[in-house]
Design a protein around this motif. Structure first.
Motif, PDB file in Angstrom:
ATOM      1  N   GLY A   1     -47.043 -47.487 -35.968  1.00 24.61           N
ATOM      2  CA  GLY A   1     -46.671 -46.091 -35.776  1.00 24.61           C
ATOM      3  C   GLY A   1     -45.223 -45.791 -36.067  1.00 24.61           C
ATOM      4  O   GLY A   1     -44.669 -44.839 -35.519  1.00 24.61           O
ATOM      5  N   TYR A   2     -44.574 -46.592 -36.934  1.00 22.87           N
ATOM      6  CA  TYR A   2     -43.177 -46.326 -37.275  1.00 22.87           C
ATOM      7  C   TYR A   2     -43.106 -46.097 -38.785  1.00 22.87           C
ATOM      8  O   TYR A   2     -43.031 -47.038 -39.578  1.00 22.87           O
ATOM      9  CB  TYR A   2     -42.279 -47.489 -36.867  1.00 22.87           C
ATOM     10  CG  TYR A   2     -40.794 -47.148 -36.933  1.00 22.87           C
ATOM     11  CD1 TYR A   2     -40.221 -46.314 -35.974  1.00 22.87           C
ATOM     12  CD2 TYR A   2     -39.982 -47.634 -37.945  1.00 22.87           C
ATOM     13  CE1 TYR A   2     -38.873 -45.988 -36.024  1.00 22.87           C
ATOM     14  CE2 TYR A   2     -38.633 -47.321 -38.010  1.00 22.87           C
ATOM     15  CZ  TYR A   2     -38.090 -46.490 -37.037  1.00 22.87           C
ATOM     16  OH  TYR A   2     -36.752 -46.155 -37.086  1.00 22.87           O
TER      17      TYR A   2
ATOM     18  N   THR B 208     -46.446 -41.643 -47.563  1.00 19.10           N
ATOM     19  CA  THR B 208     -45.911 -42.228 -46.333  1.00 19.10           C
ATOM     20  C   THR B 208     -45.025 -43.427 -46.682  1.00 19.10           C
ATOM     21  O   THR B 208     -45.440 -44.293 -47.461  1.00 19.10           O
ATOM     22  CB  THR B 208     -47.051 -42.690 -45.413  1.00 19.10           C
ATOM     23  OG1 THR B 208     -47.875 -41.562 -45.101  1.00 19.10           O
ATOM     24  CG2 THR B 208     -46.515 -43.294 -44.123  1.00 19.10           C
TER      25      THR B 208
ATOM     26  N   TYR C 284     -42.889 -46.721 -45.256  1.00 15.24           N
ATOM     27  CA  TYR C 284     -42.881 -47.626 -44.115  1.00 15.24           C
ATOM     28  C   TYR C 284     -42.249 -48.953 -44.523  1.00 15.24           C
ATOM     29  O   TYR C 284     -42.068 -49.239 -45.725  1.00 15.24           O
ATOM     30  CB  TYR C 284     -44.301 -47.859 -43.596  1.00 15.24           C
ATOM     31  CG  TYR C 284     -45.200 -48.587 -44.566  1.00 15.24           C
ATOM     32  CD1 TYR C 284     -45.404 -49.963 -44.450  1.00 15.24           C
ATOM     33  CD2 TYR C 284     -45.830 -47.909 -45.607  1.00 15.24           C
ATOM     34  CE1 TYR C 284     -46.212 -50.641 -45.356  1.00 15.24           C
ATOM     35  CE2 TYR C 284     -46.634 -48.577 -46.498  1.00 15.24           C
ATOM     36  CZ  TYR C 284     -46.826 -49.944 -46.380  1.00 15.24           C
ATOM     37  OH  TYR C 284     -47.619 -50.613 -47.273  1.00 15.24           O
TER      38      TYR C 284
ATOM     39  N   GLU D 199     -43.495 -52.255 -36.908  1.00 16.49           N
ATOM     40  CA  GLU D 199     -42.685 -51.627 -35.867  1.00 16.49           C
ATOM     41  C   GLU D 199     -42.233 -52.674 -34.849  1.00 16.49           C
ATOM     42  O   GLU D 199     -42.624 -53.835 -34.915  1.00 16.49           O
ATOM     43  CB  GLU D 199     -43.455 -50.492 -35.197  1.00 16.49           C
ATOM     44  CG  GLU D 199     -44.764 -50.888 -34.555  1.00 16.49           C
ATOM     45  CD  GLU D 199     -45.513 -49.685 -33.996  1.00 16.49           C
ATOM     46  OE1 GLU D 199     -44.915 -48.612 -33.824  1.00 16.49           O
ATOM     47  OE2 GLU D 199     -46.721 -49.811 -33.739  1.00 16.49           O
TER      48      GLU D 199
ATOM     49  N   VAL E 103     -44.602 -40.187 -38.178  1.00 14.57           N
ATOM     50  CA  VAL E 103     -45.983 -40.364 -37.727  1.00 14.57           C
ATOM     51  C   VAL E 103     -46.010 -40.643 -36.225  1.00 14.57           C
ATOM     52  O   VAL E 103     -44.990 -40.799 -35.579  1.00 14.57           O
ATOM     53  CB  VAL E 103     -46.668 -41.517 -38.489  1.00 14.57           C
ATOM     54  CG1 VAL E 103     -46.591 -41.283 -39.989  1.00 14.57           C
ATOM     55  CG2 VAL E 103     -46.051 -42.869 -38.134  1.00 14.57           C
ATOM     56  N   GLY E 104     -47.224 -40.697 -35.701  1.00 12.52           N
ATOM     57  CA  GLY E 104     -47.394 -41.096 -34.309  1.00 12.52           C
ATOM     58  C   GLY E 104     -47.101 -40.020 -33.289  1.00 12.52           C
ATOM     59  O   GLY E 104     -46.842 -40.320 -32.125  1.00 12.52           O
ATOM     60  N   GLU E 105     -47.153 -38.743 -33.698  1.00 13.47           N
ATOM     61  CA  GLU E 105     -46.835 -37.665 -32.759  1.00 13.47           C
ATOM     62  C   GLU E 105     -48.114 -37.172 -32.078  1.00 13.47           C
ATOM     63  O   GLU E 105     -48.710 -36.168 -32.467  1.00 13.47           O
ATOM     64  CB  GLU E 105     -46.135 -36.526 -33.486  1.00 13.47           C
ATOM     65  CG  GLU E 105     -44.748 -36.901 -33.973  1.00 13.47           C
ATOM     66  CD  GLU E 105     -43.956 -35.694 -34.409  1.00 13.47           C
ATOM     67  OE1 GLU E 105     -43.190 -35.169 -33.586  1.00 13.47           O
ATOM     68  OE2 GLU E 105     -44.112 -35.271 -35.561  1.00 13.47           O
TER      69      GLU E 105
END
Length: 267
Positions: A25-26, A86, A88, A93, A137-139
């Motif tokens: 999620g990072y 995206t 990354y 993470e 991401v990850g909100e």
């Protein structure tokens, strides 16, 4: 067989490529609509990816490399599509990766989208996003508050900060019309690429724009409101909480006209 793709660094992604990302999620991303093989505001998307990468990872991929990944995905699909890119780190993470670990790009395409018809009703919730100026991401809060709002009979959620200022909606920027000028809420928000396109084209059309604080108490003084994101430059709002907003078809058309004035650029 689908004509849409999931690419990792410009090539078809394998299950092995995707498995680690499914549990991470990072990362940060940008979303865009491709029309006739071109993208409006491509420079804004590239700047978004570059600045977020520098902030989150301490490094950024060259624009021409990112463009090559976008180009490969666009070439593999129909002329009109949706695209999400995206960025990354393969280190994952909960780590601090060094500069020797190069960032990677996951690109996904899908059917073209234009957003809901509207007008929409938004329910307010006090919420301030972490790192609000980045599209990361990850909100979980975005979807959580959307679901809560729909359960209460609304279409979506709008965020109010601790000072009572309207900032943005779940996946949308907010914009209002005061009768003579476009009003952008003053708060900590993600500067959307569609918002950026509209703002610079409104400048070229000599349409007045103002940035000021907007609270629920201010809504009765306004002549209309919209939400906008990569799907659309404007979906009309009919109310926020119990406060109605007047229909403003001229305002919505103005935003769409400004957006259409932005040229399409091939990646």
């Amino acid at each position: 067989m689908t004509s849409f793709v999931v690419h990792r660094n410009g090539r078809a992604a394998t299950a092995e490529d995707l498995a680690p990302l499914a549990f991470a999620g990072y990362a940060h991303f940008t979303a865009m609509q491709v029309r006739d093989g071109g993208i409006r505001g491509l420079d804004l998307h590239l700047e978004r990816l570059r600045s977020a990468s520098l902030e989150m990872f301490g490094q950024a991929l060259p624009d021409d490399r990112v463009r090559s990944f976008l180009r490969a995905a666009v070439a593999a699909g129909p002329a009109d599509l949706s695209l999400v890119a995206t960025v990354y780190s393969p280190a994952g993470e909960f780590t601090v990766a060094g500069a020797d670990i190069e960032l990677e790009v996951l690109v996904r395409t899908g059917p073209a989208a234009s957003g809901p018809e509207g007008p929409l009703a938004l329910a307010t919730v006090e919420h301030e996003r972490v790192l609000p100026t980045f599209k990361h991401v990850g909100e979980v809060a975005k979807t959580y508050f959307l679901r809560q709002a729909v359960g209460q009979g609304f279409d979506d959620a709008a965020f109010v900060d601790r000072r009572g200022r309207l900032s943005e909606a779940s996946i949308w920027n907010l914009a209002f019309w005061d009768g003579t000028a476009v009003v952008w809420p003053e708060a900590e928000v993600l500067g959307g690429t569609t918002m950026g396109i509209v703002r610079r084209q409104l400048d070229r059309l000599s349409v007045p724009q103002r940035v000021r604080e907007v609270t629920l108490a201010d809504l009765p003084t306004l002549a209309g409101g919209v939400v906008m994101n990569s799907w659309t430059p404007g979906v009309a709002l009919r109310r926020i909480d119990s406060v109605p907003l007047p229909e403003a078809p001229g305002f919505v058309e103005l935003l769409h006209r400004a957006y259409r004035a932005e040229p399409l650029t091939s990646p």
